[in-house]
Write a protein that holds these residues in place. Structure first.
Motif, PDB file in Angstrom:
ATOM      1  N   GLU A 258       0.822  -1.210   0.000  1.00  0.00           N
ATOM      2  CA  GLU A 258       0.000   0.000   0.000  1.00  0.00           C
ATOM      3  C   GLU A 258       0.860   1.266   0.000  1.00  0.00           C
ATOM      4  O   GLU A 258       0.549   2.239  -0.689  1.00  0.00           O
ATOM      5  CB  GLU A 258      -0.933  -0.010   1.214  1.00  0.00           C
ATOM      6  N   ALA A 259       1.950   1.244   0.767  1.00  0.00           N
ATOM      7  CA  ALA A 259       2.843   2.399   0.790  1.00  0.00           C
ATOM      8  C   ALA A 259       3.486   2.617  -0.578  1.00  0.00           C
ATOM      9  O   ALA A 259       3.596   3.742  -1.070  1.00  0.00           O
ATOM     10  CB  ALA A 259       3.916   2.201   1.857  1.00  0.00           C
ATOM     11  N   ALA A 260       3.900   1.509  -1.215  1.00  0.00           N
ATOM     12  CA  ALA A 260       4.508   1.610  -2.541  1.00  0.00           C
ATOM     13  C   ALA A 260       3.511   2.119  -3.574  1.00  0.00           C
ATOM     14  O   ALA A 260       3.846   2.951  -4.430  1.00  0.00           O
ATOM     15  CB  ALA A 260       5.050   0.245  -2.963  1.00  0.00           C
ATOM     16  N   ALA A 261       2.273   1.637  -3.501  1.00  0.00           N
ATOM     17  CA  ALA A 261       1.244   2.074  -4.445  1.00  0.00           C
ATOM     18  C   ALA A 261       0.952   3.558  -4.286  1.00  0.00           C
ATOM     19  O   ALA A 261       0.703   4.272  -5.280  1.00  0.00           O
ATOM     20  CB  ALA A 261      -0.025   1.251  -4.236  1.00  0.00           C
ATOM     21  N   ALA A 262       0.996   4.075  -3.064  1.00  0.00           N
ATOM     22  CA  ALA A 262       0.755   5.497  -2.825  1.00  0.00           C
ATOM     23  C   ALA A 262       1.878   6.341  -3.436  1.00  0.00           C
ATOM     24  O   ALA A 262       1.626   7.392  -4.052  1.00  0.00           O
ATOM     25  CB  ALA A 262       0.639   5.764  -1.328  1.00  0.00           C
ATOM     26  N   ILE A 263       3.120   5.895  -3.269  1.00  0.00           N
ATOM     27  CA  ILE A 263       4.260   6.616  -3.858  1.00  0.00           C
ATOM     28  C   ILE A 263       4.164   6.584  -5.373  1.00  0.00           C
ATOM     29  O   ILE A 263       4.366   7.605  -6.060  1.00  0.00           O
ATOM     30  CB  ILE A 263       5.579   5.976  -3.389  1.00  0.00           C
ATOM     31  N   TYR A 264       3.846   5.429  -5.923  1.00  0.00           N
ATOM     32  CA  TYR A 264       3.713   5.247  -7.370  1.00  0.00           C
ATOM     33  C   TYR A 264       2.636   6.165  -7.928  1.00  0.00           C
ATOM     34  O   TYR A 264       2.854   6.879  -8.918  1.00  0.00           O
ATOM     35  CB  TYR A 264       3.395   3.778  -7.627  1.00  0.00           C
ATOM     36  N   ALA A 265       1.462   6.205  -7.294  1.00  0.00           N
ATOM     37  CA  ALA A 265       0.350   7.013  -7.793  1.00  0.00           C
ATOM     38  C   ALA A 265       0.685   8.500  -7.733  1.00  0.00           C
ATOM     39  O   ALA A 265       0.425   9.249  -8.688  1.00  0.00           O
ATOM     40  CB  ALA A 265      -0.907   6.720  -6.977  1.00  0.00           C
ATOM     41  N   GLU A 266       1.272   8.947  -6.623  1.00  0.00           N
ATOM     42  CA  GLU A 266       1.613  10.365  -6.491  1.00  0.00           C
ATOM     43  C   GLU A 266       2.598  10.795  -7.573  1.00  0.00           C
ATOM     44  O   GLU A 266       2.421  11.828  -8.231  1.00  0.00           O
ATOM     45  CB  GLU A 266       2.228  10.626  -5.113  1.00  0.00           C
ATOM     46  N   ALA A 267       3.660  10.021  -7.767  1.00  0.00           N
ATOM     47  CA  ALA A 267       4.694  10.383  -8.735  1.00  0.00           C
ATOM     48  C   ALA A 267       4.167  10.302 -10.159  1.00  0.00           C
ATOM     49  O   ALA A 267       4.437  11.189 -10.989  1.00  0.00           O
ATOM     50  CB  ALA A 267       5.905   9.472  -8.563  1.00  0.00           C
ATOM     51  N   TRP A 268       3.412   9.263 -10.472  1.00  0.00           N
ATOM     52  CA  TRP A 268       2.897   9.095 -11.831  1.00  0.00           C
ATOM     53  C   TRP A 268       1.938  10.217 -12.179  1.00  0.00           C
ATOM     54  O   TRP A 268       2.003  10.784 -13.284  1.00  0.00           O
ATOM     55  CB  TRP A 268       2.207   7.739 -11.954  1.00  0.00           C
ATOM     56  N   GLN A 269       1.040  10.560 -11.280  1.00  0.00           N
ATOM     57  CA  GLN A 269       0.082  11.624 -11.555  1.00  0.00           C
ATOM     58  C   GLN A 269       0.784  12.968 -11.749  1.00  0.00           C
ATOM     59  O   GLN A 269       0.425  13.752 -12.615  1.00  0.00           O
ATOM     60  CB  GLN A 269      -0.948  11.720 -10.428  1.00  0.00           C
ATOM     61  N   GLY A 270       1.801  13.223 -10.928  1.00  0.00           N
ATOM     62  CA  GLY A 270       2.538  14.468 -11.088  1.00  0.00           C
ATOM     63  C   GLY A 270       3.266  14.538 -12.415  1.00  0.00           C
ATOM     64  O   GLY A 270       3.301  15.587 -13.059  1.00  0.00           O
ATOM     65  N   MET A 271       3.837  13.433 -12.846  1.00  0.00           N
ATOM     66  CA  MET A 271       4.592  13.399 -14.093  1.00  0.00           C
ATOM     67  C   MET A 271       3.687  13.503 -15.314  1.00  0.00           C
ATOM     68  O   MET A 271       4.031  14.146 -16.312  1.00  0.00           O
ATOM     69  CB  MET A 271       5.414  12.112 -14.159  1.00  0.00           C
ATOM     70  N   CYS A 272       2.510  12.886 -15.244  1.00  0.00           N
ATOM     71  CA  CYS A 272       1.641  12.792 -16.415  1.00  0.00           C
ATOM     72  C   CYS A 272       0.504  13.811 -16.427  1.00  0.00           C
ATOM     73  O   CYS A 272      -0.336  13.786 -17.329  1.00  0.00           O
ATOM     74  CB  CYS A 272       1.051  11.382 -16.516  1.00  0.00           C
ATOM     75  N   ALA A 273       0.470  14.720 -15.451  1.00  0.00           N
ATOM     76  CA  ALA A 273      -0.624  15.688 -15.375  1.00  0.00           C
ATOM     77  C   ALA A 273      -0.744  16.531 -16.639  1.00  0.00           C
ATOM     78  O   ALA A 273      -1.852  16.866 -17.072  1.00  0.00           O
ATOM     79  CB  ALA A 273      -0.441  16.590 -14.159  1.00  0.00           C
ATOM     80  N   SER A 274       0.392  16.867 -17.262  1.00  0.00           N
ATOM     81  CA  SER A 274       0.365  17.697 -18.472  1.00  0.00           C
ATOM     82  C   SER A 274       0.394  16.871 -19.754  1.00  0.00           C
ATOM     83  O   SER A 274       0.298  17.424 -20.849  1.00  0.00           O
ATOM     84  CB  SER A 274       1.554  18.662 -18.466  1.00  0.00           C
ATOM     85  N   LEU A 275       0.517  15.562 -19.624  1.00  0.00           N
ATOM     86  CA  LEU A 275       0.631  14.699 -20.800  1.00  0.00           C
ATOM     87  C   LEU A 275      -0.667  13.981 -21.138  1.00  0.00           C
ATOM     88  O   LEU A 275      -0.885  13.624 -22.299  1.00  0.00           O
ATOM     89  CB  LEU A 275       1.732  13.654 -20.579  1.00  0.00           C
ATOM     90  N   CYS A 276      -1.502  13.756 -20.124  1.00  0.00           N
ATOM     91  CA  CYS A 276      -2.709  12.956 -20.315  1.00  0.00           C
ATOM     92  C   CYS A 276      -3.946  13.759 -19.917  1.00  0.00           C
ATOM     93  O   CYS A 276      -3.857  14.799 -19.258  1.00  0.00           O
ATOM     94  CB  CYS A 276      -2.632  11.673 -19.483  1.00  0.00           C
ATOM     95  N   THR A 277      -5.107  13.260 -20.298  1.00  0.00           N
ATOM     96  CA  THR A 277      -6.354  13.918 -19.946  1.00  0.00           C
ATOM     97  C   THR A 277      -6.574  13.821 -18.436  1.00  0.00           C
ATOM     98  O   THR A 277      -6.120  12.865 -17.788  1.00  0.00           O
ATOM     99  CB  THR A 277      -7.534  13.260 -20.659  1.00  0.00           C
ATOM    100  N   PRO A 278      -7.246  14.804 -17.833  1.00  0.00           N
ATOM    101  CA  PRO A 278      -7.510  14.751 -16.393  1.00  0.00           C
ATOM    102  C   PRO A 278      -8.226  13.475 -15.967  1.00  0.00           C
ATOM    103  O   PRO A 278      -7.934  12.920 -14.903  1.00  0.00           O
ATOM    104  CB  PRO A 278      -8.375  15.990 -16.155  1.00  0.00           C
ATOM    105  N   ALA A 279      -9.144  13.009 -16.807  1.00  0.00           N
ATOM    106  CA  ALA A 279      -9.884  11.798 -16.461  1.00  0.00           C
ATOM    107  C   ALA A 279      -8.958  10.586 -16.411  1.00  0.00           C
ATOM    108  O   ALA A 279      -9.057   9.737 -15.511  1.00  0.00           O
ATOM    109  CB  ALA A 279     -10.997  11.558 -17.472  1.00  0.00           C
ATOM    110  N   TYR A 280      -8.025  10.530 -17.362  1.00  0.00           N
ATOM    111  CA  TYR A 280      -7.101   9.392 -17.395  1.00  0.00           C
ATOM    112  C   TYR A 280      -6.140   9.442 -16.210  1.00  0.00           C
ATOM    113  O   TYR A 280      -5.840   8.421 -15.596  1.00  0.00           O
ATOM    114  CB  TYR A 280      -6.319   9.405 -18.707  1.00  0.00           C
ATOM    115  N   VAL A 281      -5.677  10.645 -15.870  1.00  0.00           N
ATOM    116  CA  VAL A 281      -4.790  10.798 -14.714  1.00  0.00           C
ATOM    117  C   VAL A 281      -5.506  10.375 -13.437  1.00  0.00           C
ATOM    118  O   VAL A 281      -4.954   9.687 -12.574  1.00  0.00           O
ATOM    119  CB  VAL A 281      -4.281  12.245 -14.605  1.00  0.00           C
TER     120      VAL A 281
END
Length: 417
Positions: A258-281
């Motif tokens: 669960e801790a790893a998934a939280a780190i993964y989600a936070e970093a991925w969303q931050g990286m892809c916020a400008s690359l993908c649609t808000p719904a996909y993020v």
């Protein structure tokens, strides 16, 4: 240092060298400058310095003879002073592109002679006979080489001891170490609604130095990626040592997943916020990422969680089947502490059966590319393309690049920071 400029317009050059910082330095005897009139060395009564080019064409070409005789006189004067032969540089449009590294090299010369071209150019034979090198200050054409020679003279003379009040004045500037300079601010603290970055007002020199370093790296990566790539290749990095409070363990427990998934989600969303649609993020929640990692584990991946003082702050995965390193993410508030480099090296050592492990990175993720380059990974090609015209979840075109571990011998031995 002695600097000589061979020119048709010595007054123009001398007025520049006698003004401002260089003028004050010359008055103090920190260097000597001499500007020589090419016409004084002609052998014809008209003081003509040029003629039509052999083979036809527009424009005029400078004679070899007066330039050669002028350079011989410069060489004689240097010998009379007990100096070595000056390094002779011709300013030509076809010369090597000028940069700060060349300036630093020329600044070590005891004497330097700069020859200014004019009109259509200079008779090639005198260049062949006297030139130690040719320099161009940019991919454009000037009416003469005077401005180019003054650019070189200014950049070289300001590096002479004592010319600038503080050596630090040029060691922190753009291009000194291959990076662009960090942004600068002065009073007032707020100008037309724009405030000075708060860190600069703290008086904490450690934090200010760190902020300036990050700004220099970010600015160079964004504005001059080719410079930043070169800087990364010249500054290999070895991870710092592990701290006593740090540890990385294979993820086994539900809490660790669960801790790893939280780190993964936070970093991925931050990286892809400008690359993908808000719904996909928004779809990439910790639960979504947990399911992805569990699927990867079933396909042969192993994941490791890094903790500092018992608090999870980074994640990395390795695939023993393929030799891939992936899912390297550091929690936002833990970045800047060298954890990414630490975990990247940790992951590589977990794959001893793969001497050349690989990873994938987006071409827009410049900080990650910089880290990988500095730690010995090199581009091998494009792995995937994300095109908004073909992928409805993508709003910005980008590519996923493959990088393979292939350090040079120097990188294997060199420490960086």
């Amino acid at each position: 240092m002695r600097i000589d400029i061979v020119t048709l317009f010595p007054e123009l050059c001398q007025s520049f060298l006698g003004a401002s910082i260089l003028g004050r330095a010359a008055d103090k005897g920190l260097f000597e400058a001499h500007c020589h009139q090419i016409r004084d060395y002609t052998l014809n009564k008209q003081k003509q310095t040029d003629d039509y080019p052999y083979g036809g064409g527009c424009g005029m070409v400078l004679y070899a003879q007066p330039i050669a005789d002028c350079l011989r006189e410069v060489i004689r004067q240097c010998e009379e002073q007990g100096r070595p032969r000056p390094r002779i540089v011709f300013m030509t449009a076809g010369g090597q592109p000028y940069n700060q590294q060349i300036a630093k090299r020329l600044a070590k010369c005891d004497s330097l002679a700069l020859v200014c071209g004019h009109y259509e150019g200079i008779d090639e034979r005198v260049i062949e006979a006297f030139a130690d090198e040719e320099i161009s200050i940019g991919d454009y054409v000037l009416t003469g080489g005077e401005l180019a020679s003054l650019v070189v003279a200014d950049s070289v003379l300001r590096l002479q001891p004592g010319v600038l009040a503080e050596e630090q004045g040029y060691q922190e500037e753009s291009h000194w170490d291959g990076l662009l300079e960090y942004p600068q601010y002065t009073r007032p603290e707020v100008w037309e609604g724009r405030a000075v970055p708060p860190v600069l007002l703290t008086g904490d020199h450690g934090k200010i130095t760190d902020w300036r370093a990050r700004q220099a790296h970010a600015r160079t990566a964004a504005r001059r990626p080719e410079l930043y790539k070169d800087w990364c290749l010249r500054h290999p990095l070895r991870p710092r040592r592990w701290k006593r409070s740090e540890r990385a363990e294979l993820i086994r427990t539900d809490a660790a997943w669960e801790a790893a998934a939280a780190i993964y989600a936070e970093a991925w969303q931050g990286m892809c916020a400008s690359l993908c649609t808000p719904a996909y993020v928004a779809e990439h929640t910790p639960d979504h990422m947990l399911a992805e990692m569990k699927a990867d584990r079933a396909a042969g991946w192993a994941f490791y969680l890094h903790s500092t003082a018992g608090v999870p702050d980074a994640l990395v995965g390795v695939c023993h089947k393929t030799g891939e390193i992936g899912r390297l993410y550091v929690r936002q508030d833990a970045r800047g502490r060298g954890i990414g480099a630490l975990m990247l090296e940790f992951a590589r050592k977990k794959l001893p059966e793969h001497p050349a492990p690989h990873l994938f990175v987006l071409d827009c993720n410049l900080p990650a590319q910089a880290l990988y380059l500095r730690m010995g990974y090199r581009w091998e090609g494009v792995h995937k393309v994300y095109d908004p015209a073909e992928n409805p979840d993508t709003v910005q075109f980008c590519r996923e690049l493959k990088m393979v571990y292939a350090p040079t011998k120097n990188e294997d031995k060199t420490s960086g920071n």
